[in-house]
Design an enzyme around this catalytic site. Structure first.
Site, PDB file in Angstrom:
ATOM      1  CD  GLN A  18      -3.479  -4.605   6.392  1.00 39.75           C
ATOM      2  OE1 GLN A  18      -3.526  -3.392   5.702  1.00 39.75           O
ATOM      3  NE2 GLN A  18      -4.124  -5.465   5.804  1.00 39.75           N
TER       4      GLN A  18
ATOM      5  CE  LYS B 285      -3.841  -2.485   2.189  1.00 34.43           C
ATOM      6  NZ  LYS B 285      -4.565  -2.709   3.274  1.00 34.43           N
TER       7      LYS B 285
ATOM      8  CG  ASP C 229      -9.836  -0.851   4.603  1.00 32.05           C
ATOM      9  OD1 ASP C 229      -9.694  -1.060   3.414  1.00 32.05           O
ATOM     10  OD2 ASP C 229      -9.192  -1.333   5.438  1.00 32.05           O
TER      11      ASP C 229
END
Ligand code: NDP
Length: 283
Positions: A97, A53, A120
């Protein structure tokens, strides 16, 4: 002949377009978009994902940072970091994460991310808006990528039988909603589904998001189906999907490979979400 959906190439196109917009922002003297990722613990797969990322952000001219917390971090510390990033005017996208170490409250952490920075798409506001069809600020990256991949095939979704195998918040549920909003007749399968093959054989559009190598055999695929394989499973040195590619490619009209399918598209959509966040904050 089966057509392979080239997620890698498609992702490259998205990245180029994001890069163009980032450079245009910078040329106007605006701050570059910034993504902050919180990584708790030292899970090797998560370390790789987070590094990817970070690299992807750099390639399109975005800022990024990884905030590392030890595996034994307390919930309070995690929440304090999220709050700090929520309040930081120089940060556009915030993501935790997943998975985080057992003992920490994942739901509370994910819900703490401000909806306006929730790249997200897991904040209840964004998920609620997705379910209601109210244009969420952010849709989770993998489902968005899947929809882009379907779009490139030219297959019309309206009126089709779509089967999603897997009901996670990050993939299964949101992709089912996106397909529903585009007027597919959607069935969601999970670990308690009685006869998986009987359901998947009805699918004009089949999405496999299970995490079980080769669970979808070609015999479970309808002739002429569009098959998207989300599964990312390490088998020895190899990365394989949830779809048994060799048998499925003889039945499907379109199929996404692993690797080179959904994976690159997920990261590309994260970049797009981060750009969108920066545009939202720049208003
Ligand atoms: P989860 O483990 O959260 O969910 C898996 C789902 O599969 C669950 O809903 C589970 O059912 C269902 N399931 C398990 N066994 C069966 C079975 N025998 N038959 C039918 N359904 C079953 O996984 P994720 O959604 O997070 O990820 C799924 C896969 O996609 C993984 O391989 C993951 O690595 C990959 N992935 C890839 C991404 C990419 O960018 N390429 C991004 C995200 C995920 P139940 O709910 O009943 O337990």
């Amino acid at each position: 002949m089966v057509e392979i959906i080239n997620g890698k190439r498609l992702a490259e196109e998205v990245r180029m377009s994001v890069k163009g917009e980032v450079e245009a922002m910078a040329a106007k003297g605006r701050r570059r978009p910034k993504l902050s990722v919180i990584l708790v613990g030292d899970d090797p797969a998560s370390q790789t994902y987070v590094r990817n990322k970070e690299r992807a952000c750099k390639e399109v001219g975005m800022e990024s940072e990884i905030i590392r917390l030890p595996a034994d971090a307390k919930q309070k510390e995690l929440l304090a970091q999220i709050t700090r990033l929520n309040n930081d005017k120089n940060v556009d996208g915030v993501l935790v994460q997943l998975p985080i170490p057992k003992g920490l409250n994942e739901v509370e952490a994910v819900n703490a991310v401000l909806a306006e920075k929730d790249v997200d798409g897991l904040n209840p506001v964004n998920m609620g808006r997705l379910v209601k069809g109210e244009d969420p600020m952010f849709v989770s990256c993998t489902p968005q990528g899947i929809m882009e991949m379907i779009k490139t095939t030219g297959v019309e979704i309206k009126g089709k039988e779509a089967v999603v195998v897997g009901r996670s918040n990050i993939v299964g549920k949101p992709v089912a909603m996106l397909l529903l909003h585009q007027h597919a007749t959607v069935t969601i399968c999970h670990s308690r589904t009685k006869d998986l093959g009987e359901v998947t054989r009805r699918a004009d559009i089949l999405i496999a998001a299970v995490g079980s190598p080769g669970i979808i055999h070609g015999s479970m695929v309808k002739e002429g189906a569009l098959v998207i394989d989300v599964g990312t499973n390490r088998v020895g040195e190899k990365l394989v999907g949830d779809v048994d590619y060799e048998s499925a490619k003889n039945r499907a009209a379109f199929i996404s490979p692993v690797p080179g399918g959904v994976g690159p598209m997920t990261i590309a959509m994260l970049l797009r979400n981060t750009l969108k966040a920066a545009q939202l904050h720049g208003k």
